[in-house]
Design a protein around this motif. Structure first.
Motif, PDB file in Angstrom:
ATOM      1  N   GLY A 130      -0.536  -7.672  -5.893  1.00  0.00           N
ATOM      2  CA  GLY A 130       0.266  -7.314  -4.715  1.00  0.00           C
ATOM      3  C   GLY A 130       0.375  -8.459  -3.721  1.00  0.00           C
ATOM      4  O   GLY A 130       1.322  -8.514  -2.922  1.00  0.00           O
ATOM      5  N   LEU A 131      -0.581  -9.362  -3.755  1.00  0.00           N
ATOM      6  CA  LEU A 131      -0.566 -10.506  -2.819  1.00  0.00           C
ATOM      7  C   LEU A 131       0.159 -11.708  -3.404  1.00  0.00           C
ATOM      8  O   LEU A 131       0.415 -12.673  -2.701  1.00  0.00           O
ATOM      9  N   SER A 132       0.450 -11.642  -4.705  1.00  0.00           N
ATOM     10  CA  SER A 132       1.102 -12.797  -5.341  1.00  0.00           C
ATOM     11  C   SER A 132       2.602 -12.817  -5.071  1.00  0.00           C
ATOM     12  O   SER A 132       3.309 -13.690  -5.553  1.00  0.00           O
ATOM     13  N   ILE A 133       3.057 -11.826  -4.314  1.00  0.00           N
ATOM     14  CA  ILE A 133       4.485 -11.767  -3.991  1.00  0.00           C
ATOM     15  C   ILE A 133       4.728 -12.605  -2.735  1.00  0.00           C
ATOM     16  O   ILE A 133       3.943 -12.542  -1.785  1.00  0.00           O
ATOM     17  N   GLN A 134       5.848 -13.363  -2.778  1.00  0.00           N
ATOM     18  CA  GLN A 134       6.252 -14.185  -1.631  1.00  0.00           C
ATOM     19  C   GLN A 134       6.225 -13.388  -0.338  1.00  0.00           C
ATOM     20  O   GLN A 134       6.709 -12.245  -0.320  1.00  0.00           O
ATOM     21  N   LYS A 135       5.709 -13.969   0.712  1.00  0.00           N
ATOM     22  CA  LYS A 135       5.734 -13.412   2.070  1.00  0.00           C
ATOM     23  C   LYS A 135       4.940 -12.121   2.225  1.00  0.00           C
ATOM     24  O   LYS A 135       5.033 -11.442   3.240  1.00  0.00           O
ATOM     25  N   ILE A 136       4.200 -11.734   1.216  1.00  0.00           N
ATOM     26  CA  ILE A 136       3.330 -10.556   1.367  1.00  0.00           C
ATOM     27  C   ILE A 136       1.943 -11.048   1.794  1.00  0.00           C
ATOM     28  O   ILE A 136       1.343 -11.880   1.118  1.00  0.00           O
ATOM     29  N   ASN A 137       1.472 -10.502   2.927  1.00  0.00           N
ATOM     30  CA  ASN A 137       0.189 -10.960   3.478  1.00  0.00           C
ATOM     31  C   ASN A 137      -0.924  -9.923   3.381  1.00  0.00           C
ATOM     32  O   ASN A 137      -2.074 -10.227   3.675  1.00  0.00           O
ATOM     33  N   PHE A 138      -0.565  -8.718   3.009  1.00  0.00           N
ATOM     34  CA  PHE A 138      -1.557  -7.627   3.002  1.00  0.00           C
ATOM     35  C   PHE A 138      -1.210  -6.687   1.850  1.00  0.00           C
ATOM     36  O   PHE A 138      -0.046  -6.322   1.671  1.00  0.00           O
ATOM     37  N   THR A 139      -2.212  -6.331   1.071  1.00  0.00           N
ATOM     38  CA  THR A 139      -1.952  -5.407  -0.030  1.00  0.00           C
ATOM     39  C   THR A 139      -3.136  -4.466  -0.240  1.00  0.00           C
ATOM     40  O   THR A 139      -4.253  -4.750   0.216  1.00  0.00           O
ATOM     41  N   ALA A 140      -2.875  -3.370  -0.909  1.00  0.00           N
ATOM     42  CA  ALA A 140      -3.938  -2.395  -1.171  1.00  0.00           C
ATOM     43  C   ALA A 140      -3.739  -1.797  -2.555  1.00  0.00           C
ATOM     44  O   ALA A 140      -2.630  -1.748  -3.082  1.00  0.00           O
ATOM     45  N   LEU A 141      -4.854  -1.378  -3.136  1.00  0.00           N
ATOM     46  CA  LEU A 141      -4.815  -0.615  -4.395  1.00  0.00           C
ATOM     47  C   LEU A 141      -5.519   0.715  -4.133  1.00  0.00           C
ATOM     48  O   LEU A 141      -6.657   0.734  -3.654  1.00  0.00           O
ATOM     49  N   PHE A 142      -4.817   1.809  -4.417  1.00  0.00           N
ATOM     50  CA  PHE A 142      -5.395   3.149  -4.258  1.00  0.00           C
ATOM     51  C   PHE A 142      -5.592   3.743  -5.640  1.00  0.00           C
ATOM     52  O   PHE A 142      -4.632   3.876  -6.399  1.00  0.00           O
ATOM     53  N   THR A 143      -6.836   4.083  -5.970  1.00  0.00           N
ATOM     54  CA  THR A 143      -7.111   4.651  -7.289  1.00  0.00           C
ATOM     55  C   THR A 143      -7.756   6.019  -7.129  1.00  0.00           C
ATOM     56  O   THR A 143      -8.787   6.143  -6.456  1.00  0.00           O
ATOM     57  N   GLU A 144      -7.150   7.020  -7.748  1.00  0.00           N
ATOM     58  CA  GLU A 144      -7.689   8.380  -7.631  1.00  0.00           C
ATOM     59  C   GLU A 144      -8.855   8.547  -8.601  1.00  0.00           C
ATOM     60  O   GLU A 144      -8.690   8.421  -9.813  1.00  0.00           O
ATOM     61  N   ARG A 145     -10.036   8.832  -8.031  1.00  0.00           N
ATOM     62  CA  ARG A 145     -11.232   9.065  -8.852  1.00  0.00           C
ATOM     63  C   ARG A 145     -11.552  10.554  -8.852  1.00  0.00           C
ATOM     64  O   ARG A 145     -10.812  11.350  -8.298  1.00  0.00           O
ATOM     65  N   GLU A 146     -12.701  10.896  -9.409  1.00  0.00           N
ATOM     66  CA  GLU A 146     -13.080  12.299  -9.552  1.00  0.00           C
ATOM     67  C   GLU A 146     -12.990  13.076  -8.235  1.00  0.00           C
ATOM     68  O   GLU A 146     -12.318  14.083  -8.140  1.00  0.00           O
ATOM     69  N   ASN A 147     -13.674  12.546  -7.195  1.00  0.00           N
ATOM     70  CA  ASN A 147     -13.691  13.308  -5.931  1.00  0.00           C
ATOM     71  C   ASN A 147     -13.379  12.447  -4.720  1.00  0.00           C
ATOM     72  O   ASN A 147     -13.758  12.750  -3.598  1.00  0.00           O
ATOM     73  N   LYS A 148     -12.727  11.329  -4.971  1.00  0.00           N
ATOM     74  CA  LYS A 148     -12.372  10.462  -3.843  1.00  0.00           C
ATOM     75  C   LYS A 148     -11.248   9.517  -4.252  1.00  0.00           C
ATOM     76  O   LYS A 148     -10.914   9.422  -5.444  1.00  0.00           O
TER      77      LYS A 148
END
Ligand code: 5GP
Ligand code: MN
Length: 338
Positions: free
Chosen positions: A262-280
């Motif tokens: 997500g950060l390897s994109i031009q002009k992107i300075n902030f990225t996140a990965l959201f992964t759904e786990r069992e209870n969080k």
């Protein structure tokens, strides 16, 4: 690293028989590399050493010599408790908060009266340790470990296997020398490691060229279907649901490194990965430059980490977590456009 601290660490080691080392939950190459290195050295000093991981660790690290002996707390809690009760020293590696080994083990560790040492490079380590080797500017805990050993009276025991382990730690925590390594000391340490006849190229292949077909296809899904780019906030994110993971036969470690795309994109300075786990929902944040994702994770998601790499857990649903993130971006619009 203060000479007196290094000396007092080894004085305490000399007086100890049983030493238990701890890595953080979902341990990475740095935590395992530092633990195996210290474990090897302590073995050479005839100490009984155990390495404890809160949970199972990714298979891409299972080739590391000695990793097969790591005790997994979630599988053998009683063994770990017994070892801790009989220990003369407990050593925390690569984490700054007791909660990073999970609430249950974290509580036992925090309340233990045994002499506690920490080696770590995260901000604001918890109080409660007797001795700190904490250096935020260091690329990795493995680099700190190398510094401590190389400045000690035991450097003659440092060998090729330890050099490999330290290399894994520095390489993985710097994204193969692409961040957190703009300093002379990291490259000096790596140059020293090369003198121990390690094959850095082969180590890189062993760590990174081990994708299963499923893992590679999951990455494909992330990039083609689950990546959201928000140019107005110079931000992006990737979201993965439980059903995405099960469709690709998710194994621990399969989403390792995905956040960085997500950060390897031009002009992107902030990225996140959201992964759904069992209870969080597990969240990883990454940023470029001065945007502080440690602060962001701490303030809004009760997490933490470093300025450019942090993580957190959310107990809202995946949709709610992503919505909260998108809303927060509005507040940071001007901090993100640089
Ligand atoms: P990752 O995204 O790779 O899981 O974590 C990035 C960095 O943030 C790591 O260096 C890790 O130590 C830190 N980190 C990840 N999750 C948490 C968390 O829940 N709490 C704190 N304090 N730090 C975290
Ligand atoms: Mn680390």
């Amino acid at each position: 690293m203060k000479t007196e601290d290094i000396n007092s660490f080894f004085e305490k080691v000399e007086k100890s028989s049983n030493i238990v080392l701890f890595v953080h939950q979902n341990p990475d190459g740095d935590a395992i590399g530092a633990a195996l290195t210290l474990g090897n050295l302590l073995n050479k000093l005839n100490k009984n050493v155990d390495i404890v991981s809160p949970n199972k660790f990714p298979t891409f690290l299972s080739w590391m010599i000695g990793s097969e002996n790591i005790i997994v707390f979630s599988e053998q809690a009683d063994v770990v408790k017994f070892k801790m009760e009989n220990a003369d020293m407990l050593v925390a590696l690569d984490f700054n908060a007791f909660t990073r080994v999970g609430n249950s083990l974290g509580e036992i560790l925090a309340n233990s009266q045994v002499y506690k040492v920490i080696f770590d490079h995260h901000l604001e380590p918890d109080k409660g340790f007797d001795l700190y080797f904490s250096k935020i500017k260091s690329s990795s805990t493995s680099e700190i470990m190398y510094e401590v050993i190389s400045k000690s009276n035991y450097f003659h025991l440092f060998d090729n296997e330890m050099a490999e382990n330290i290399y894994v730690g520095i390489m993985t925590d710097t994204g193969s020398f692409s961040y957190s390594c703009n300093n002379v000391s990291t490259y000096n340490a790596v140059a020293d490691l090369m003198r121990f006849n390690i094959d850095g190229e082969a180590i890189h292949r062993k760590v990174y060229d081990t994708y299963s077909e499923n893992r590679m296809r999951l990455l494909g899904l992330c990039l083609s279907e689950r990546l959201v780019v928000l140019p107005e906030y110079s931000a992006s994110y990737i979201h993965l649901s439980k059903s995405d993971l099960s469709k690709y036969g998710y194994q621990t470690g399969d989403s390792e490194g995905v956040v960085n795309y997500g950060l390897s994109i031009q002009k992107i300075n902030f990225t996140a990965l959201f992964t759904e786990r069992e209870n969080k929902i597990r969240i990883s944040f990454r940023s470029k430059g001065l945007f502080d994702v440690n602060k962001f994770a701490r303030t809004h998601f009760n997490g933490g980490g470093h300025r450019n790499a942090s993580g957190a857990d959310s107990f809202d649903s995946l949709e709610e977590t992503v919505e909260k993130f998108e809303n927060l971006l509005k507040l940071y619009k001007y901090d993100l456009n640089f």
